[in-house]
Structure formats: C-alpha cells, structure tokens
Write an enzyme that holds these catalytic residues in place. Structure first.
Site, PDB file in Angstrom:
ATOM      1  N   GLY A  46       0.797  -1.231   0.000  1.00  0.00           N
ATOM      2  CA  GLY A  46       0.000   0.000   0.000  1.00  0.00           C
ATOM      3  C   GLY A  46       0.822   1.269   0.000  1.00  0.00           C
ATOM      4  CB  SER A 150      -6.427  -8.891  -1.116  1.00  0.00           C
ATOM      5  OG  SER A 150      -6.429  -7.544  -0.703  1.00  0.00           O
ATOM      6  CG  ASP A 182       1.254 -13.484 -12.430  1.00  0.00           C
ATOM      7  OD1 ASP A 182       2.061 -13.639 -11.486  1.00  0.00           O
ATOM      8  OD2 ASP A 182       0.028 -13.663 -12.311  1.00  0.00           O
ATOM      9  NE  ARG A 185       7.220 -11.749  -9.581  1.00  0.00           N
ATOM     10  CZ  ARG A 185       6.414 -12.020  -8.565  1.00  0.00           C
ATOM     11  NH1 ARG A 185       5.319 -12.740  -8.755  1.00  0.00           N
ATOM     12  NH2 ARG A 185       6.684 -11.559  -7.355  1.00  0.00           N
ATOM     13  CG  HIS A 209      -1.998 -13.510  -9.138  1.00  0.00           C
ATOM     14  ND1 HIS A 209      -0.868 -13.102  -9.824  1.00  0.00           N
ATOM     15  CD2 HIS A 209      -1.928 -12.897  -7.932  1.00  0.00           C
ATOM     16  CE1 HIS A 209      -0.160 -12.285  -9.068  1.00  0.00           C
ATOM     17  NE2 HIS A 209      -0.784 -12.153  -7.902  1.00  0.00           N
ATOM     18  CG  MET A 261       1.544  -6.687  -5.528  1.00  0.00           C
ATOM     19  SD  MET A 261       0.951  -7.727  -6.879  1.00  0.00           S
ATOM     20  CE  MET A 261       0.020  -6.502  -7.836  1.00  0.00           C
TER      21      MET A 261
END
Length: 347
Positions: A46, A150, A182, A185, A209, A261
C-alpha cells in the site's frame, strides 16, 4: 534532478502497459477529475502504491485507507508536488468517507506471504478482510472499478463477485483481479534470456495468479526470439510461476513481493483510468469473469474502456507446451474459484 525523477517514474508507469496506445499521455490539464481509493494503504504494498498513484497525473483525488497508520502515509505523500489531493482515513468508521465517489478502488489489504506459506494459506485471513471491504464498496461506491491485489486472487475475486451479487451491485465489467505482476515478471525474464530490450517486450499471461495457474504464453512474446530452446521456455515459465516465492525466500522471512507488486498495481490502475477517460485500445491481462474456458473466472488479455471491461480477448494460438499447461492448471484454478464462492455464500 527531482523533476527528472518524477518524470522518469511517470514514464515507467506509462511504459509498463501492454499496449502501445496505453502509453499515450493525458495531461493533468485535460484529464477529468478521478478519485482513487487504496484500501490497505499503510501496508507493504500500500505505501509504495500510494506513492506511485500520487505521481499519476490522471488522479485528482487519492484516498488512503487502512485500519491504522494512514494519516502518516497520507501526510508524507501529500507533500509531493503533483496533482492529486491526498486524504488519509483510518478505522472502520472512516471507510465510507474513503470510498465515497471513488472511480477506482485498489485493494492490497491483507497479510503478506511468509516463508513456507502458500497463497492458499492466506485464504482464511484475507478472505474475511476482502468480504468486509467489498461490502462497504457495494454501499458507498457501487459503480467503482475494483482492482483486487489481495491474495489469493484466484479466490478473492470470486468472493468479491458474490458479495456484490448479494448486495445487488455486481457488474462483471467493474471487477478485476490484478495479475499484472505475472506479466511484468514474464517480460523481464524473457527479455533477459532473449537478450532484447525489455521496454519493447510484451508477453501475455493467462490462467490465474498462483503457482501453476500462472501460464505465460512465451510463444506469443514480442519481439519473437528463435534462440530459446524448449528447456529455456520451461525454465522461464517455472520462474514466472515461482516469482513470488523467489522474493519471499530472498527476503528471508522479512517480507514478500511488495515493491514490484505496487508497481504492477499502479500499471493496471493507470490502464483502468485511461480506459475510463476514453483512451482507445487499452489492453492488459487480468483475472475476470470469463467464458473463454469452462471456468467462470480466468485471466487473459482484456480491453478496457469507459465502462471498465469492454471485451475479454481470446487466448490466441498456443504451443503444445502451453496447451498442456492450460489443461494442468484448470483443476487447481477451479478449486480456488469454488473455495472463494463457497466462503462468500457461507459467511
């Protein structure tokens, strides 16, 4: 130097999208007013996500919510000289104010992965958090685009759909599981192995995921490379699937993939904002309600627009290795989806 850093970060966010059109810039002068709420803004994902969204010129209002700690995060990022007005909200009693009139709600709330913990281990903790937050969304901003970070996303997106259905506010065009990490990466690992500039790389990632449900389609990667063997493709696939574990282990129990993320979450939120603002041909991968397989939810390329999800795009031609991976992932993904639906219906 400071202006260079801000412009570099803004450029990185614009470059990160899957489609060429998504790199078009909306100036803050011409962009409409858009409120973004981040639920879980004081956490490991966050906080950097709050920073990145503050740097996005499409955001006019940024609401930062968490159970505690958000006034400090909000004060910190509010000093950055960009367009968004920032307000921090803490505690259940302020959740409604944080959500009021939001156009996009990003949910990174929940506990992170720890060594030895699978995404499924997170389920019982994070499922309850997601259910509570989505209940509030259905009340205070039922028309908002909701982007779910989440974990486990394969279950939390179905949970959210059931909560919204029960409230009578479900719109499948407005609910997205963020699988962008994903893709990020896969792009990075492919570029390194194929020895091509990463800025020009695109790799679709489909399925889900978590673990083997993550299926990067390296046969569709651009620019194409003829130098990669079957073993190379298998190793790249495995590394993409295990990317989260790689970070958890590297941090030796002190965290999970929070920074990458946050970046991926900011990329996807930026794409949603561009779509809402009418920028054409915004295409990203996301975990959404889908009919391209027999499963009710599936990650694939989607076109974003003024109503959120405009079109779920097909899988395209798959290699034999990818066809095999697709069949292997279905039972695990099906079980995760059903687990989420069952939780929402029973609680």
């Amino acid at each position: 130097m400071r202006r260079f850093v801000i412009r570099s970060l803004e450029s990185a966010i614009r470059r990160g999208g899957a489609s060429a059109s998504s790199s078009r810039r909306f100036s803050s002068d011409s962009a409409p007013e858009r409120k973004v709420a981040i639920l879980g803004a004081a956490g490991g994902i966050g906080q950097p996500l709050s920073l990145l969204m503050k740097l996005n010129p499409l955001v006019s209002s940024l609401a930062l919510y968490d159970i505690a700690g958000t006034p400090g995060v909000a004060a910190d990022v509010s000093h950055i000289n960009t367009r968004a007005e920032v307000v921090g909200y803490a505690g259940d009693e302020q959740l409604g104010k944080a959500l009021d009139d939001s156009d996009v709600v990003i949910i990174p709330a929940g506990v992170p992965r720890k060594p030895g913990m699978t995404r499924d281990d997170l389920f019982n903790i994070n499922a309850g958090i997601v259910k509570s937050l989505c209940t509030a969304i259905s009340k205070y901003c039922p028309n908002a685009v909701v982007t779910m970070i989440s974990n486990p996303v394969n279950s939390t997106v179905p949970i959210a759909s059931e909560v919204f259905k029960k409230a009578g506010t479900y719109d499948e065009r407005k609910l997205f599981g963020v699988t962008t990490l994903d893709v990020v990466r896969a792009k990075t690992f492919y570029a390194g192995k194929a020895k091509v500039p990463v800025a020009g790389v695109n790799v679709p990632v489909v399925g889900g995921h978590a673990g083997i449900t993550i299926l990067p389609l390296f046969s569709q990667a651009t620019p194409a490379s003829n130098d990669l063997s079957d073993d190379d493709i298998e190793a790249l696939t495995k590394r993409t699937q295990d990317g989260g574990t790689e970070v958890v282990e590297a941090k030796a129990g002190k965290g999970s993939a929070t920074l990458s993320m946050a970046y991926a979450g900011a990329i996807f939120a930026d794409a949603c904002l561009k779509g809402l603002n009418g920028v054409p041909d915004i295409v990203e991968c996301s975990f959404v309600q889908s009919s391209i397989t027999e499963l009710p939810f599936f990650a694939s390329k989607v076109r974003l627009g003024k109503n959120g999800l405009e079109e779920v795009l097909g899988l395209g031609p798959l290699s034999d290795y990818e066809k095999e991976g697709l069949e292997k992932l279905k039972p695990e993904l099906k079980a995760s989806i059903e687990k989420g639906i069952k939780f929402a219906q029973e609680n």
